[in-house]
Scaffold this motif. Structure first.
Motif, mmCIF file in Angstrom:
data_model
loop_
_atom_site.group_PDB
_atom_site.id
_atom_site.type_symbol
_atom_site.label_atom_id
_atom_site.label_comp_id
_atom_site.label_asym_id
_atom_site.label_seq_id
_atom_site.Cartn_x
_atom_site.Cartn_y
_atom_site.Cartn_z
ATOM 1 N N ASP A 84 39.010 -12.004 101.657
ATOM 2 C CA ASP A 84 39.892 -10.875 101.424
ATOM 3 C C ASP A 84 39.041 -9.711 100.907
ATOM 4 O O ASP A 84 37.812 -9.812 100.823
ATOM 5 C CB ASP A 84 41.041 -11.236 100.473
ATOM 6 N N ALA A 85 39.680 -8.614 100.568
ATOM 7 C CA ALA A 85 38.938 -7.398 100.221
ATOM 8 C C ALA A 85 38.701 -7.252 98.724
ATOM 9 O O ALA A 85 38.355 -6.155 98.262
ATOM 10 C CB ALA A 85 39.678 -6.177 100.756
ATOM 11 N N TYR A 86 38.856 -8.314 97.955
ATOM 12 C CA TYR A 86 38.589 -8.231 96.520
ATOM 13 C C TYR A 86 37.135 -7.808 96.309
ATOM 14 O O TYR A 86 36.219 -8.314 96.972
ATOM 15 C CB TYR A 86 38.855 -9.586 95.875
ATOM 16 N N LYS A 125 41.618 -6.824 104.219
ATOM 17 C CA LYS A 125 42.673 -6.697 103.226
ATOM 18 C C LYS A 125 43.879 -7.512 103.670
ATOM 19 O O LYS A 125 44.382 -7.355 104.782
ATOM 20 C CB LYS A 125 43.079 -5.228 103.047
#
Length: 302
Positions: A205-207, A223
């Protein structure tokens, strides 16, 4: 590993009816091409019946069929060990120490220690393999949260990093899970270097912490959005759900101190899910390929 003998309950009972039968099987597994003295390599020996040892006729070194295995110096009969390994191998849900103690008529502490030794063998065996190709990577949190406490990445649950490699058809191949101290970039990179082959592509994910992976790997952050990307990390989240069900369904009230060993068991089983009836000999091979661990070692862990 080559194809292994399918071990049904009937076949197991016929083949392993005594400690001597189990010992002979271990001998054949360890010295398939004929005995070789661990000290000098000589092939001739005689068996010391009273001590259950093989003594080299050249240097007189004495070897045991269980030396260097999880069963080394155990006071538990070999037949009991074989039954424990069989029961663990043939129940995909896992078995608890309470169940093992009852079925094998041994004490709970003995059953608990045997299971942890078997899980160590599983962990050591899987340590030989890395994830490769397209790898989904994400963090998850295990354990019950404190009442009224935060959830998600701010929770006080135990953080676990999970990686799943996918084949060319997009189906899951292998899984790795590791308890981690935090979800910082440095921690993610350390996991990736240890468990993922160089040149692999990592999808996450885009963390922001996952951006650190771009320094060492082909990193593809996306995301997460249920509407636009419903299949993003689908298999990884399935594995996380299965792991939580596996641990919660069989091992109630699990101490976070030993969470890693239960995750290792889940990964070992999942990575060999296609082998079915071969699991006994595959697990037994793992058990004779790793050193033992003591009760003191386990209770001393932090």
């Amino acid at each position: 590993m080559a194809q292994q003998e399918v071990m049904t309950l009937k076949r197991f009972q016929e083949k392993f009816h005594s400690d001597d039968a189990c010992r002979e099987h271990l001998f054949q597994m360890r010295w398939a091409n004929g005995y070789s003295c661990p000290k000098c390599g000589h092939s001739t020996f005689y068996f010391l019946e009273s001590r259950k040892l093989y003594q080299c006729m050249r240097c007189e070194h004495q070897a045991s069929a269980t030396a260097g295995t999880i069963m080394h110096k155990s006071h538990t009969p070999l037949l009991t060990w074989f039954w424990a390994i069989f029961l663990v191998a043939h129940d995909k849900r896992g078995v608890s120490a309470v169940f093992l103690a009852r079925e094998l008529e041994i004490s709970y502490p003995t059953a608990w220690l045997m299971l942890h030794k078997i899980r160590k063998a599983m962990s050591d065996r899987d340590a030989h393999y890395q994830l490769a190709g397209l790898v989904e990577l994400d963090d998850a949190f295990f354990g019950a949260p404190t009442e009224g406490g935060k959830r998600g990445r701010g929770t006080d649950q135990t953080p676990v990093l999970v990686g799943v490699s996918l084949n060319k058809q997009g189906a899951p191949q292998y899984v790795k899970m590791q308890v981690i101290p935090d979800v910082k970039g440095k921690t993610l990179v350390e996991f990736a270097k240890l468990h993922i082959e160089p040149g692999s592509t990592i999808s996450s994910d885009a963390y922001r912490s996952y951006n650190a992976l771009a320094e060492e790997f082909d990193h593809q952050p996306i995301k997460f959005n249920v509407k636009d990307n419903p299949d993003h990390l689908k298999w990884l989240h399935t594995m996380i759900s299965n792991a939580k069900a596996f641990i919660g369904g069989t091992f109630h009230g699990l101490d976070s101190k030993h969470l890693q060993s239960y995750l290792n068991e889940f990964c070992f089983r999942t990575n060999r899910r296609q082998f079915g009836g071969q699991m006994f000999n595959r697990l037994l091979t793992a058990c004779i390929s790793t050193d033992t661990i003591t009760y003191g070692d386990l209770t001393a862990k932090v």
